[in-house]
Design a protein around this motif. Structure first.
Motif, mmCIF file in Angstrom:
data_model
loop_
_atom_site.group_PDB
_atom_site.id
_atom_site.type_symbol
_atom_site.label_atom_id
_atom_site.label_comp_id
_atom_site.label_asym_id
_atom_site.label_seq_id
_atom_site.Cartn_x
_atom_site.Cartn_y
_atom_site.Cartn_z
ATOM 1 N N GLY A 1 0.742 -1.063 0.020
ATOM 2 C CA GLY A 1 0.079 -0.030 -0.025
ATOM 3 C C GLY A 1 0.806 1.304 -0.209
ATOM 4 O O GLY A 1 0.328 2.292 0.403
ATOM 5 N N LEU A 2 1.935 1.110 -0.421
ATOM 6 C CA LEU A 2 3.124 2.332 -0.416
ATOM 7 C C LEU A 2 2.781 2.846 -1.944
ATOM 8 O O LEU A 2 2.870 2.152 -2.875
ATOM 9 C CB LEU A 2 4.429 2.035 -0.073
ATOM 10 C CG LEU A 2 4.842 1.233 1.259
ATOM 11 C CD1 LEU A 2 6.169 0.897 1.519
ATOM 12 C CD2 LEU A 2 4.032 2.168 2.407
ATOM 13 N N ASP A 3 2.943 4.272 -1.962
ATOM 14 C CA ASP A 3 3.050 4.842 -3.356
ATOM 15 C C ASP A 3 4.268 5.738 -3.318
ATOM 16 O O ASP A 3 5.392 5.481 -2.591
ATOM 17 C CB ASP A 3 1.778 5.950 -3.480
ATOM 18 C CG ASP A 3 1.716 7.004 -2.598
ATOM 19 O OD1 ASP A 3 3.034 7.308 -1.807
ATOM 20 O OD2 ASP A 3 0.827 7.544 -2.160
ATOM 21 N N VAL A 4 4.578 6.246 -4.561
ATOM 22 C CA VAL A 4 5.861 6.900 -4.945
ATOM 23 C C VAL A 4 6.337 7.912 -4.029
ATOM 24 O O VAL A 4 7.249 8.088 -3.601
ATOM 25 C CB VAL A 4 5.698 7.356 -6.487
ATOM 26 C CG1 VAL A 4 7.125 8.110 -6.567
ATOM 27 C CG2 VAL A 4 5.563 6.296 -7.291
ATOM 28 N N GLN A 5 5.243 8.594 -3.245
ATOM 29 C CA GLN A 5 5.698 9.631 -2.529
ATOM 30 C C GLN A 5 6.015 8.944 -1.096
ATOM 31 O O GLN A 5 6.974 9.525 -0.359
ATOM 32 C CB GLN A 5 4.313 10.456 -1.966
ATOM 33 C CG GLN A 5 3.983 11.419 -3.276
ATOM 34 C CD GLN A 5 2.688 12.119 -2.969
ATOM 35 O OE1 GLN A 5 1.952 11.820 -2.156
ATOM 36 N NE2 GLN A 5 2.556 12.968 -4.047
ATOM 37 N N ASP A 6 5.590 7.716 -0.648
ATOM 38 C CA ASP A 6 5.941 7.109 0.330
ATOM 39 C C ASP A 6 7.433 6.557 0.067
ATOM 40 O O ASP A 6 8.285 6.892 1.198
ATOM 41 C CB ASP A 6 5.283 5.752 0.531
ATOM 42 C CG ASP A 6 3.965 5.925 1.052
ATOM 43 O OD1 ASP A 6 3.938 6.557 2.367
ATOM 44 O OD2 ASP A 6 3.009 5.681 0.549
ATOM 45 N N THR B 1 9.085 12.520 6.661
ATOM 46 C CA THR B 1 7.751 11.987 6.831
ATOM 47 C C THR B 1 6.991 12.125 5.477
ATOM 48 O O THR B 1 7.360 12.848 4.531
ATOM 49 C CB THR B 1 6.810 12.381 7.965
ATOM 50 O OG1 THR B 1 6.543 13.740 7.578
ATOM 51 C CG2 THR B 1 7.475 12.394 9.315
ATOM 52 N N LYS B 2 6.190 11.406 5.088
ATOM 53 C CA LYS B 2 5.339 11.528 3.909
ATOM 54 C C LYS B 2 4.688 12.734 3.582
ATOM 55 O O LYS B 2 4.902 13.450 2.666
ATOM 56 C CB LYS B 2 4.109 10.458 3.795
ATOM 57 C CG LYS B 2 3.631 10.630 2.237
ATOM 58 C CD LYS B 2 2.518 9.480 2.328
ATOM 59 C CE LYS B 2 2.006 9.192 0.802
ATOM 60 N NZ LYS B 2 0.818 8.273 0.745
ATOM 61 N N ASP B 3 4.236 13.405 4.812
ATOM 62 C CA ASP B 3 3.517 14.758 4.788
ATOM 63 C C ASP B 3 4.648 15.840 4.525
ATOM 64 O O ASP B 3 4.556 16.737 3.772
ATOM 65 C CB ASP B 3 2.813 15.006 6.045
ATOM 66 C CG ASP B 3 1.469 14.252 6.027
ATOM 67 O OD1 ASP B 3 0.948 13.900 5.288
ATOM 68 O OD2 ASP B 3 1.318 14.012 7.171
ATOM 69 N N GLU B 4 5.693 15.684 5.171
ATOM 70 C CA GLU B 4 6.851 16.735 4.824
ATOM 71 C C GLU B 4 7.353 16.753 3.497
ATOM 72 O O GLU B 4 7.479 17.606 2.915
ATOM 73 C CB GLU B 4 7.938 16.339 5.887
ATOM 74 C CG GLU B 4 7.849 16.684 7.244
ATOM 75 C CD GLU B 4 8.880 15.935 8.136
ATOM 76 O OE1 GLU B 4 8.988 16.552 9.232
ATOM 77 O OE2 GLU B 4 9.774 14.998 7.853
ATOM 78 N N PHE B 5 7.602 15.256 3.011
ATOM 79 C CA PHE B 5 7.883 15.171 1.510
ATOM 80 C C PHE B 5 6.802 15.923 0.698
ATOM 81 O O PHE B 5 7.257 16.762 -0.415
ATOM 82 C CB PHE B 5 8.103 13.591 1.236
ATOM 83 C CG PHE B 5 8.661 13.207 -0.243
ATOM 84 C CD1 PHE B 5 10.003 13.829 -0.506
ATOM 85 C CD2 PHE B 5 7.812 12.957 -0.997
ATOM 86 C CE1 PHE B 5 10.434 13.586 -1.793
ATOM 87 C CE2 PHE B 5 8.198 12.628 -2.477
ATOM 88 C CZ PHE B 5 9.557 13.060 -2.779
#
Length: 118
Positions: A91-96, A105-109
């Motif tokens: 369930g991970l995407d390219v942003q992960d 973190t994903k939100d920071e990215f």
């Protein structure tokens, strides 16, 4: 301007995906490509170790798979485009993946991507 061969270039913190890395990661990338098939994704989830054995992954690659660590997978010869297939199983995407690579973190990215687009 002449480009140096990849083995002579050094970009701190970056693993260059060159011919040597492609050879090193062939089995890993071939396995990740197999995840285009839902049946193969299910077979992997049912028995990760057996699936890795089927594709001939070495100890470094197997440890990176167990850790689900993108930087280790890249160092083990993984190509990010094939690794995205592996990440999708969990369930991970390219942003992960980008967040892992940058230590954010994903939100920071995601915020960094939005800020860069302005």
């Amino acid at each position: 301007m002449t480009l140096q061969p990849a083995r002579q270039r050094d970009i701190p913190g970056t693993t260059l995906f060159d011919a040597a890395q492609a050879r090193k990661g062939y089995a890993l990338n071939k396995m990740c490509y197999s995840f285009n098939s839902a049946a193969n994704r299910e077979a992997f989830k049912a028995d990760e170790d057996a699936y890795c054995t089927k594709y001939g992954l070495n100890a470094e690659q197997r440890e990176a798979i167990r850790a689900k660590n993108v930087l280790q997978l890249i160092a083990a010869g993984g190509n990010v485009y094939y690794l995205a297939k592996f990440a999708g199983i969990f369930g991970l995407d390219v942003q992960d993946l980008g967040a892992q690579q940058t230590g954010m973190t994903k939100d920071e990215f995601k915020a960094k991507l939005v800020a860069a687009a302005k």
